[in-house]
Design a protein around this motif. Structure first.
Motif, PDB file in Angstrom:
ATOM      1  N   HIS A  14       0.860  -1.191   0.000  1.00 16.62           N
ATOM      2  CA  HIS A  14       0.000   0.000   0.000  1.00 16.62           C
ATOM      3  C   HIS A  14       0.892   1.235   0.000  1.00 16.62           C
ATOM      4  O   HIS A  14       1.883   1.285   0.720  1.00 16.62           O
ATOM      5  CB  HIS A  14      -0.903   0.023   1.244  1.00 16.62           C
ATOM      6  CG  HIS A  14      -1.882  -1.114   1.279  1.00 16.62           C
ATOM      7  ND1 HIS A  14      -2.743  -1.303   2.328  1.00 16.62           N
ATOM      8  CD2 HIS A  14      -2.144  -2.109   0.396  1.00 16.62           C
ATOM      9  CE1 HIS A  14      -3.499  -2.371   2.091  1.00 16.62           C
ATOM     10  NE2 HIS A  14      -3.145  -2.886   0.927  1.00 16.62           N
ATOM     11  N   ILE A  17      -1.090   8.253   0.231  1.00 16.82           N
ATOM     12  CA  ILE A  17      -1.302   9.466  -0.574  1.00 16.82           C
ATOM     13  C   ILE A  17      -1.139  10.632   0.396  1.00 16.82           C
ATOM     14  O   ILE A  17      -1.880  10.737   1.375  1.00 16.82           O
ATOM     15  CB  ILE A  17      -2.715   9.500  -1.197  1.00 16.82           C
ATOM     16  CG1 ILE A  17      -2.966   8.241  -2.032  1.00 16.82           C
ATOM     17  CG2 ILE A  17      -2.920  10.749  -2.049  1.00 16.82           C
ATOM     18  CD1 ILE A  17      -4.443   8.048  -2.394  1.00 16.82           C
ATOM     19  N   THR A  29      -4.861   6.028   0.772  1.00 16.58           N
ATOM     20  CA  THR A  29      -3.947   4.917   0.502  1.00 16.58           C
ATOM     21  C   THR A  29      -4.243   4.330  -0.862  1.00 16.58           C
ATOM     22  O   THR A  29      -5.417   4.129  -1.202  1.00 16.58           O
ATOM     23  CB  THR A  29      -4.143   3.797   1.561  1.00 16.58           C
ATOM     24  OG1 THR A  29      -4.083   4.385   2.855  1.00 16.58           O
ATOM     25  CG2 THR A  29      -3.092   2.732   1.457  1.00 16.58           C
ATOM     26  N   VAL A  30      -3.184   4.083  -1.647  1.00 16.58           N
ATOM     27  CA  VAL A  30      -3.350   3.326  -2.892  1.00 16.58           C
ATOM     28  C   VAL A  30      -3.013   1.874  -2.568  1.00 16.58           C
ATOM     29  O   VAL A  30      -1.881   1.562  -2.202  1.00 16.58           O
ATOM     30  CB  VAL A  30      -2.404   3.827  -4.010  1.00 16.58           C
ATOM     31  CG1 VAL A  30      -2.561   2.976  -5.268  1.00 16.58           C
ATOM     32  CG2 VAL A  30      -2.670   5.288  -4.335  1.00 16.58           C
ATOM     33  N   LYS A  31      -4.006   1.015  -2.688  1.00 18.78           N
ATOM     34  CA  LYS A  31      -3.774  -0.413  -2.405  1.00 18.78           C
ATOM     35  C   LYS A  31      -3.334  -1.077  -3.705  1.00 18.78           C
ATOM     36  O   LYS A  31      -4.133  -1.734  -4.386  1.00 18.78           O
ATOM     37  CB  LYS A  31      -5.039  -1.048  -1.841  1.00 18.78           C
ATOM     38  CG  LYS A  31      -5.404  -0.467  -0.486  1.00 18.78           C
ATOM     39  CD  LYS A  31      -6.644  -1.119   0.084  1.00 18.78           C
ATOM     40  CE  LYS A  31      -6.922  -0.553   1.461  1.00 18.78           C
ATOM     41  NZ  LYS A  31      -8.151  -1.087   2.055  1.00 18.78           N
ATOM     42  N   ALA A  32      -2.057  -0.855  -4.072  1.00 19.95           N
ATOM     43  CA  ALA A  32      -1.550  -1.320  -5.373  1.00 19.95           C
ATOM     44  C   ALA A  32      -1.550  -2.846  -5.437  1.00 19.95           C
ATOM     45  O   ALA A  32      -1.881  -3.433  -6.470  1.00 19.95           O
ATOM     46  CB  ALA A  32      -0.150  -0.765  -5.601  1.00 19.95           C
TER      47      ALA A  32
END
Ligand SMILES: Nc1ncnc2c1ncn2[C@@H]1O[C@H](COP(=O)(O)OP(=O)(O)OP(=O)(O)O)[C@@H](O)[C@H]1O
Ligand SMILES: [Mg+2]
Length: 139
Positions: A14, A17, A29-32
């Motif tokens: 994660h 941001i 949060t970007v949960k890539a």
């Protein structure tokens, strides 16, 4: 049954941001990569397909330990990379290779071919600086 070479257990990466310059605060949060489980056995080839931005490259980087893992495990030939030391990871990188998708971005245009080839030999202490010294003043 053939041996498992690579296993991912509930792997997450994660990215926070953040907003603001001086008072940097996390606004999301970007949960890539979010809970990936898979096994690759000896002799198998795994292809990962998905829309742009779904996390394929981040997953590859997380396997290589090039981005931090938020949680979960990467187990390569029985060794847990997520709990390995930096030194152990450096040793393992001799056996791991990432081939980047954009051939024009794969090589550093500011480095000569000589320097590009010498760098991994020096980083992995396969050769010393004297062994990779250019001969005849040309490199
Ligand atoms: N270092 C980073 N910091 C913040 N967000 C990131 C970072 N790296 C990737 N992301 C985000 O994670 C998500 C997954 O990106 P990733 O590059 O893994 O996708 P991809 O599946 O490889 O896409 P493509 O098919 O276009 O190569 C995207 O929303 C991306 O913006
Ligand atoms: Mg990608």
């Amino acid at each position: 049954m053939s041996e498992t070479i690579l296993e991912l257990q509930d792997l997450r990466t994660h990215f926070p941001i953040t907003k603001g310059v001086l008072l940097r605060r996390t606004v999301g949060t970007v949960k890539a990569v979010d809970g990936v489980n898979l096994k690759v056995k000896q002799g198998e080839v795994l292809g990962l397909v998905g829309e742009s931005g779904c996390g394929k490259s981040t997953l590859a980087r997380a396997i290589m330990q090039l981005v931090p893992t938020t949680s979960g495990n990467v187990i390569l030939e029985g060794r847990n990379l997520t709990t390995s030391s930096t030194g152990q990871i450096l040793d393992l990188r001799r056996d791991l290779q990432m081939v980047f998708q954009d051939p024009y971005a794969s090589l550093n245009p500011r480095m000569t071919v000589f320097a590009t080839l010498a760098e991994p030999l020096l980083v992995h202490k396969i050769c010393g600086p004297k062994d990779v010294a250019p001969t005849g003043g040309r490199n």
